[in-house]
Design a protein around this motif. Sequence first.
Motif, PDB file in Angstrom:
ATOM      1  N   ASN A   1      -6.197  -4.922  -3.421  1.00 30.59           N
ATOM      2  CA  ASN A   1      -7.551  -4.832  -2.873  1.00 30.59           C
ATOM      3  C   ASN A   1      -8.272  -6.185  -2.914  1.00 30.59           C
ATOM      4  O   ASN A   1      -8.977  -6.553  -1.968  1.00 30.59           O
TER       5      ASN A   1
ATOM      6  N   ALA B   1       0.826  -1.211   0.000  1.00 32.76           N
ATOM      7  CA  ALA B   1       0.000   0.000   0.000  1.00 32.76           C
ATOM      8  C   ALA B   1       0.858   1.258   0.000  1.00 32.76           C
ATOM      9  O   ALA B   1       0.571   2.220  -0.719  1.00 32.76           O
TER      10      ALA B   1
ATOM     11  N   LEU C   1       2.168   1.818  -3.525  1.00 29.14           N
ATOM     12  CA  LEU C   1       1.173   2.297  -4.488  1.00 29.14           C
ATOM     13  C   LEU C   1       0.756   3.736  -4.180  1.00 29.14           C
ATOM     14  O   LEU C   1       0.460   4.503  -5.097  1.00 29.14           O
TER      15      LEU C   1
ATOM     16  N   GLU D   1      -3.003  -2.141  -7.734  1.00 24.99           N
ATOM     17  CA  GLU D   1      -4.027  -1.796  -6.737  1.00 24.99           C
ATOM     18  C   GLU D   1      -5.133  -2.846  -6.721  1.00 24.99           C
ATOM     19  O   GLU D   1      -5.619  -3.229  -5.645  1.00 24.99           O
TER      20      GLU D   1
END
Length: 348
Positions: free
Chosen positions: A263, A211, A214, A259
Amino acid sequence: MMNEFLKELQDSARQVMEGAGTPAKEESTWGQLVELGWLLTAVPEELDGLGLGADALCMLSGELGRNLSEAPFLPAALAIEALVQSGLENKAELLAGLTMGGELATASLAGSDVTASGSGDSLTLNGKLVAVQSADNASQLLVWSNDSQCVALVAADQAAVEAVSRPGWDVTRRLFDVTLNGAAGVALAQGAEAEALVARLLNLRDFAMAADSLGGANALLELTIVHLTDRVQFARPLASFQALKHRCADLKVEIAAAEALLNDSLLKIEGQLGSDDAVFRGKKAKYLASATYSKVAEECLQLSGGIGMASEYPCHLYLKRSMLSEHLGSQGSYEADIAEAFLRQLSI
């Protein structure tokens, strides 16, 4: 899809971090994130936390990564998670000090070569930790043995604990090598419980670092697009040239793919950090995100005009952080682990 509460939390975090500058300095942001209760994000409600889980922790890591935060949020979150999962009778008191009291418990972001003997609050630890963030400001160190049979908290102010600064190219994380010479520690878990806890902690580290990567990649691409929009060449903004538009679009697609993997992985593990499936998904997410971050940083450097190395230019700060992030967490072994897992699936 991010739920409404998490979206509000993300918007609030972004507003806070945008006011902190880039890079966001440790001395100013650490106290602020403690005061705002961000360290309570993944703590269960029965321990006075927010109970939002790993996806919320990753969301905050992404916002901190956008501004190259120097604050040791991730290692502190790992120490807090280890305490939450422990059976210590006084863990509520310890958690209060770490989440709201401003005390820092930090941990290695790479690996350790530590042996442990004893049990309970009579542990003795020897060995070395590498890439321990902000160890000079920590009151506690989270340590796990090299055989994953012991997880412990070690008071950082012992004479048997020596922290030596390890300056690197990336100036947005202050890393230390920590040597334990017979340091006393308190066991959080031992045996099979410790092995499961280590897997859980490393998995959480991988997801959070993905995370962070990104968040940084998105922020850098946005800065680069602003540069291309403002910079004029041949009486036209650089952003109007089709070849440059395509390069930016390709980078955005790669970020979006990383991403989506992150996710989807967080959604499918359903809070089961440390399971074999979750560990595999965490490694894939971290590997792709950090590799994407490095590629975006290198491309954005060229899109910004192929600027030579400059220690304080934002593009280079992102590039240096991306290169370190790619290596933290044993990236080389991740390639082999992911390939081996795919081969096992093909042979079934």
